[in-house]
Enzyme design. Structure first.
Site, PDB file in Angstrom:
ATOM      1  N   ASP A  13     -11.141   6.526   7.008  1.00  0.00           N
ATOM      2  CA  ASP A  13     -11.050   7.803   6.318  1.00  0.00           C
ATOM      3  C   ASP A  13     -12.415   8.266   5.827  1.00  0.00           C
ATOM      4  OD1 ASP A  13      -8.311   9.071   5.927  1.00  0.00           O
ATOM      5  OD2 ASP A  13      -7.859   6.977   5.531  1.00  0.00           O
TER       6      ASP A  13
ATOM      7  N   ARG B 298       0.854  -1.181   0.000  1.00  0.00           N
ATOM      8  CA  ARG B 298       0.000   0.000   0.000  1.00  0.00           C
ATOM      9  C   ARG B 298       0.890   1.231   0.000  1.00  0.00           C
ATOM     10  NH1 ARG B 298      -4.927   1.296   4.162  1.00  0.00           N
ATOM     11  NH2 ARG B 298      -3.267   1.561   5.726  1.00  0.00           N
TER      12      ARG B 298
ATOM     13  N   ASP C  51       9.366  -3.387  -9.215  1.00  0.00           N
ATOM     14  CA  ASP C  51      10.695  -3.834  -9.636  1.00  0.00           C
ATOM     15  C   ASP C  51      11.311  -4.784  -8.607  1.00  0.00           C
ATOM     16  OD1 ASP C  51      10.649  -2.483 -12.009  1.00  0.00           O
ATOM     17  OD2 ASP C  51      12.059  -0.905 -11.421  1.00  0.00           O
TER      18      ASP C  51
END
Length: 253
Positions: A179, A73, A87
């Protein structure tokens, strides 16, 4: 011979329902313990926790040794961290605060190579087996296997959820209830009402749903209600367990 794996995204899209754990770094031993215990993936929280990319790579490698995938996240608009996480071999990314179609499209673009997106291309990282898998086809396949989950965390996002769900390349959504509650003023839908609308929209779109839970009862309820991906908040689960462990202690005189 390069290691073969069945991608987390492929498993879920083929019908598997999976279970993971949200934790923050540094937690390498916990990552290994969770993988050994049999969790399908670990979601490392670099939004509300440290985002040291060196430590992140070590956590991803530790999980891989025991056959577990790692999702990350990221913070809002953190394209550079998306690039470095992928990557390093992350199986997917969770992006917070997607309030609009444009933000969802931007997230998808950050995770995919051109012409689909704008992700920078390199063959020599961990995901490319240090340059030994240099073909573009290999890296394109890895990008296609990347699981992308967006977070709906505001009344604005709830109102736009149908349009966000239609964004090509976005695999699923997670409702960020904390949130959402903090950003909901007078006149807004309650969190339970928003969740009902959100769940119905995700189900109608046939999109993946990730639920964040604190205990096994909530996990069972999420699966029963249609979630394909359930993630335990490890801090919440551990604090609850710590309280249970203290119960046998005799009272202080």
């Amino acid at each position: 011979m390069k290691p073969q794996r069945r991608a987390l995204r492929t498993r879920i899209l083929s019908g598997e329902r999976v279970c993971g754990v949200l934790l923050r770094m540094p937690s390498e031993e916990l990552v290994e313990m969770l993988a050994v215990a049999g969790f399908d993936f670990i979601l490392i929280d670099c939004e509300h926790g440290p985002a040291d990319v060196g430590a992140l790579r070590q956590h991803i490698a530790a999980a891989a040794l025991h056959g577990a995938e790692v999702m990350v996240r990221v913070g809002e608009g953190e394209d550079a961290l998306i690039l470095r996480a992928l990557d390093s071999g992350a199986a997917g990314v969770v992006a917070p605060h997607l309030d609009s179609v444009e933000q969802a499209q931007d997230f998808v673009a950050a995770a995919h190579y051109p012409p689909v997106g704008r992700r920078g291309f390199a063959t020599y990282g961990r995901a490319g087996f240090y340059g030994t898998m240099s073909s573009r086809d290999h890296h394109a396949r890895l990008a296609e296997e990347t699981l992308l989950i967006g977070m709906i965390e505001s009344p604005l996002a709830v109102s736009a959820v149908d349009e966000i769900l239609a964004v090509q390349g976005l695999d699923g959504l997670l409702l960020g209830a904390a949130d959402l509650a903090a950003s909901s003023g007078p006149g807004a839908l309650s969190v339970p009402e928003s969740r009902k609308r959100f769940n119905a929209a995700v189900a109608a779109a046939g999109t993946l749903r990730m639920d964040l839970v604190g205990d096994t009862d909530a996990a069972a309820a999420s699966y029963a209600d249609g979630a394909q991906i359930v993630v335990y908040n490890l801090t919440q689960a551990l604090m609850a367990q710590f309280s249970v462990l203290l119960e046998p202690r005799p009272p202080t005189r």
